[in-house]
Design a protein around this motif. Structure first.
Motif, PDB file in Angstrom:
ATOM      1  N   ALA A 157       0.866  -1.344  -0.070  1.00 20.21           N
ATOM      2  CA  ALA A 157      -0.020  -0.013   0.082  1.00 20.21           C
ATOM      3  C   ALA A 157       0.798   1.236   0.069  1.00 20.21           C
ATOM      4  CB  ALA A 157      -1.024  -0.069   1.201  1.00 20.21           C
ATOM      5  N   THR A 158       1.781   1.191   0.761  1.00 17.17           N
ATOM      6  CA  THR A 158       2.638   2.215   0.796  1.00 17.17           C
ATOM      7  C   THR A 158       3.642   2.460  -0.471  1.00 17.17           C
ATOM      8  OG1 THR A 158       3.287   2.039   3.096  1.00 17.17           O
ATOM      9  CG2 THR A 158       4.893   3.460   1.941  1.00 17.17           C
ATOM     10  N   VAL A 159       4.043   1.482  -1.224  1.00 16.78           N
ATOM     11  CA  VAL A 159       4.695   1.714  -2.598  1.00 16.78           C
ATOM     12  C   VAL A 159       3.757   2.231  -3.528  1.00 16.78           C
ATOM     13  CG1 VAL A 159       5.539   0.415  -4.440  1.00 16.78           C
ATOM     14  CG2 VAL A 159       6.341  -0.043  -2.015  1.00 16.78           C
ATOM     15  N   GLN A 160       2.439   1.761  -3.458  1.00 16.91           N
ATOM     16  CA  GLN A 160       1.579   2.084  -4.369  1.00 16.91           C
ATOM     17  C   GLN A 160       1.168   3.705  -4.076  1.00 16.91           C
ATOM     18  OE1 GLN A 160      -0.010   0.278  -7.083  1.00 16.91           O
ATOM     19  NE2 GLN A 160      -0.314   2.492  -7.770  1.00 16.91           N
ATOM     20  N   ALA A 161       1.020   3.887  -3.088  1.00 14.51           N
ATOM     21  CA  ALA A 161       0.673   5.404  -2.558  1.00 14.51           C
ATOM     22  C   ALA A 161       1.658   6.529  -3.024  1.00 14.51           C
ATOM     23  CB  ALA A 161       0.540   5.374  -0.986  1.00 14.51           C
ATOM     24  N   GLY A 162       2.998   5.903  -2.861  1.00 14.22           N
ATOM     25  CA  GLY A 162       4.236   6.866  -3.348  1.00 14.22           C
ATOM     26  C   GLY A 162       4.350   6.829  -5.027  1.00 14.22           C
ATOM     27  N   ILE A 163       3.755   5.845  -5.590  1.00 11.47           N
ATOM     28  CA  ILE A 163       3.839   5.751  -7.299  1.00 11.47           C
ATOM     29  C   ILE A 163       2.746   6.760  -7.557  1.00 11.47           C
ATOM     30  CG2 ILE A 163       3.548   4.392  -9.017  1.00 11.47           C
ATOM     31  CD1 ILE A 163       5.333   2.337  -7.849  1.00 11.47           C
ATOM     32  N   ASP A 164       1.587   6.536  -6.828  1.00  9.04           N
ATOM     33  CA  ASP A 164       0.576   7.444  -7.267  1.00  9.04           C
ATOM     34  C   ASP A 164       0.477   8.885  -7.036  1.00  9.04           C
ATOM     35  OD1 ASP A 164      -0.963   5.114  -7.719  1.00  9.04           O
ATOM     36  OD2 ASP A 164      -2.230   4.996  -5.809  1.00  9.04           O
ATOM     37  N   LYS A 165       1.046   9.011  -5.821  1.00 14.38           N
ATOM     38  CA  LYS A 165       1.553  10.540  -5.627  1.00 14.38           C
ATOM     39  C   LYS A 165       2.720  11.056  -6.699  1.00 14.38           C
ATOM     40  CE  LYS A 165       2.399  13.331  -1.601  1.00 14.38           C
ATOM     41  NZ  LYS A 165       3.065  13.337  -0.140  1.00 14.38           N
ATOM     42  N   MET A 166       3.781  10.335  -7.099  1.00 14.23           N
ATOM     43  CA  MET A 166       4.713  10.553  -7.784  1.00 14.23           C
ATOM     44  C   MET A 166       4.173  10.876  -9.377  1.00 14.23           C
ATOM     45  SD  MET A 166       7.965   8.305  -8.854  1.00 14.23           S
ATOM     46  CE  MET A 166       8.446   7.941  -7.019  1.00 14.23           C
ATOM     47  N   PHE A 167       3.136  10.035  -9.638  1.00 15.97           N
ATOM     48  CA  PHE A 167       2.492  10.331 -11.046  1.00 15.97           C
ATOM     49  C   PHE A 167       1.398  11.139 -10.996  1.00 15.97           C
ATOM     50  CE2 PHE A 167       5.814   6.936 -11.740  1.00 15.97           C
ATOM     51  CZ  PHE A 167       6.492   7.220 -12.994  1.00 15.97           C
ATOM     52  N   ALA A 168       1.079  11.929 -10.003  1.00 16.15           N
ATOM     53  CA  ALA A 168      -0.173  12.571 -10.156  1.00 16.15           C
ATOM     54  C   ALA A 168      -0.090  13.782 -10.867  1.00 16.15           C
ATOM     55  CB  ALA A 168      -0.329  13.093  -8.550  1.00 16.15           C
ATOM     56  N   ASP A 169       0.810  14.326 -11.038  1.00 12.86           N
ATOM     57  CA  ASP A 169       1.018  15.617 -12.103  1.00 12.86           C
ATOM     58  C   ASP A 169       1.811  15.272 -13.169  1.00 12.86           C
ATOM     59  OD1 ASP A 169      -0.606  17.145 -10.432  1.00 12.86           O
ATOM     60  OD2 ASP A 169       1.207  17.802  -9.065  1.00 12.86           O
ATOM     61  N   PHE A 170       1.799  13.984 -13.677  1.00 15.19           N
ATOM     62  CA  PHE A 170       2.943  13.501 -14.704  1.00 15.19           C
ATOM     63  C   PHE A 170       1.872  13.566 -16.051  1.00 15.19           C
ATOM     64  CE2 PHE A 170       4.880  10.781 -17.814  1.00 15.19           C
ATOM     65  CZ  PHE A 170       5.985  11.206 -17.503  1.00 15.19           C
ATOM     66  N   PRO A 171       2.385  13.989 -17.250  1.00 21.86           N
ATOM     67  CA  PRO A 171       3.824  14.778 -17.574  1.00 21.86           C
ATOM     68  C   PRO A 171       3.689  16.107 -16.707  1.00 21.86           C
ATOM     69  CG  PRO A 171       2.503  14.437 -19.340  1.00 21.86           C
ATOM     70  CD  PRO A 171       1.847  13.534 -18.220  1.00 21.86           C
ATOM     71  N   PRO A 172       5.041  16.580 -16.670  1.00 19.19           N
ATOM     72  CA  PRO A 172       4.903  18.040 -16.332  1.00 19.19           C
ATOM     73  C   PRO A 172       4.047  18.898 -17.203  1.00 19.19           C
ATOM     74  CG  PRO A 172       7.121  16.944 -16.176  1.00 19.19           C
ATOM     75  CD  PRO A 172       6.106  15.994 -16.805  1.00 19.19           C
ATOM     76  N   GLY A 173       3.153  19.870 -16.645  1.00 19.44           N
ATOM     77  CA  GLY A 173       2.564  20.804 -17.362  1.00 19.44           C
ATOM     78  C   GLY A 173       1.276  20.168 -17.800  1.00 19.44           C
ATOM     79  N   SER A 174       0.712  19.008 -17.250  1.00 17.82           N
ATOM     80  CA  SER A 174      -0.554  18.380 -17.584  1.00 17.82           C
ATOM     81  C   SER A 174      -1.529  18.789 -16.383  1.00 17.82           C
ATOM     82  CB  SER A 174      -0.376  16.899 -17.540  1.00 17.82           C
ATOM     83  OG  SER A 174      -0.024  16.354 -16.377  1.00 17.82           O
ATOM     84  N   ALA A 175      -1.093  19.209 -15.137  1.00 14.36           N
ATOM     85  CA  ALA A 175      -1.935  19.540 -14.007  1.00 14.36           C
ATOM     86  C   ALA A 175      -2.436  20.959 -14.199  1.00 14.36           C
ATOM     87  CB  ALA A 175      -1.210  19.306 -12.861  1.00 14.36           C
ATOM     88  N   PRO A 176      -3.575  21.222 -13.807  1.00 12.74           N
ATOM     89  CA  PRO A 176      -4.040  22.562 -13.966  1.00 12.74           C
ATOM     90  C   PRO A 176      -3.235  23.263 -13.052  1.00 12.74           C
ATOM     91  CG  PRO A 176      -5.684  21.171 -12.693  1.00 12.74           C
ATOM     92  CD  PRO A 176      -4.686  20.261 -13.311  1.00 12.74           C
ATOM     93  N   ALA A 177      -3.281  24.612 -13.370  1.00 12.81           N
ATOM     94  CA  ALA A 177      -2.446  25.460 -12.281  1.00 12.81           C
ATOM     95  C   ALA A 177      -3.154  25.942 -10.990  1.00 12.81           C
ATOM     96  CB  ALA A 177      -2.304  27.006 -13.099  1.00 12.81           C
ATOM     97  N   LYS A 178      -2.518  25.953 -10.140  1.00  9.80           N
ATOM     98  CA  LYS A 178      -2.897  25.909  -8.666  1.00  9.80           C
ATOM     99  C   LYS A 178      -2.807  27.263  -8.313  1.00  9.80           C
ATOM    100  CE  LYS A 178      -1.885  21.225  -7.649  1.00  9.80           C
ATOM    101  NZ  LYS A 178      -1.263  20.084  -6.715  1.00  9.80           N
TER     102      LYS A 178
END
Length: 178
Positions: A157-178
């Motif tokens: 669960a910890t590994v999956q949470a880390g990968i989920d968080k790592m790729f949340a805004d991938f690729p760079p520039g794909s996330a809406p501006a905060k």
């Protein structure tokens, strides 16, 4: 005794709050992520059990494929992942009695006492690097670190949470501006 119990409860509550992996990402601002569509594995994570390696690779594959990337032998991007563990220690000090020394009622000086214990634990870190296969330049790096839990289910669960968080805004520039 009351302050020792309060200290133990506070420590347990704070430890429960710190269960999310620490994740950092960095990228080359000149990399054109919109032009990348394919990836290949340059190095799969060593330093983990074979089952953990399979889970990490499958989770990263799923994240990249959910972004529209496909795995290919002649890919645009090369992916390398590494796992490292390190032992760390913390000192926990609990105080009993007054928090200050001083003159007691009835005469004499009184001091509280302190008990310090050393806690040793393991921290695991997953590092994922991506390289442009044409230029051989690094274009992205993600790291996820956390205390290694005691059970395999919690590790997964910890590994999956880390990968989920790592790729949340991938690729760079794909996330809406905060």
């Amino acid at each position: 005794m009351k302050s020792l119990a309060l200290g133990l409860v506070l420590t347990a509550v704070l430890a429960g709050c710190a269960s999310s992996p620490t994740v950092n990402t960095d990228h080359d601002p000149s990399a054109q992520f919109g032009n990348y569509r394919t990836y290949t594995w340059l190095s799969k994570p060593e330093g983990a059990s074979p089952l953990a390696q399979q889970r990490i690779v499958a989770a990263i594959d799923a994240k990249l494929q959910s972004k529209g990337w496909t795995q290919s032998p002649n890919a645009d991007v090369g992916v390398a992942a590494h796992v490292a563990t390190q032992q760390q220690q913390t000192l926990d000090t609990f105080y009993s009695g007054p928090a200050w020394g001083g003159y007691r009622w009835g005469g004499g000086w009184g001091m509280g006492s302190a008990t310090t214990t050393v806690r040793t634990y393991n921290v695991g870190t997953l590092v994922v690097d991506m390289f442009d296969t044409k230029t051989k330049q690094a274009i992205w790096r993600g790291t996820a670190s956390d205390t290694i839990p005691s059970s395999q289910e919690k590790i997964n669960a910890t590994v999956q949470a880390g990968i989920d968080k790592m790729f949340a805004d991938f690729p760079p520039g794909s996330a809406p501006a905060k």
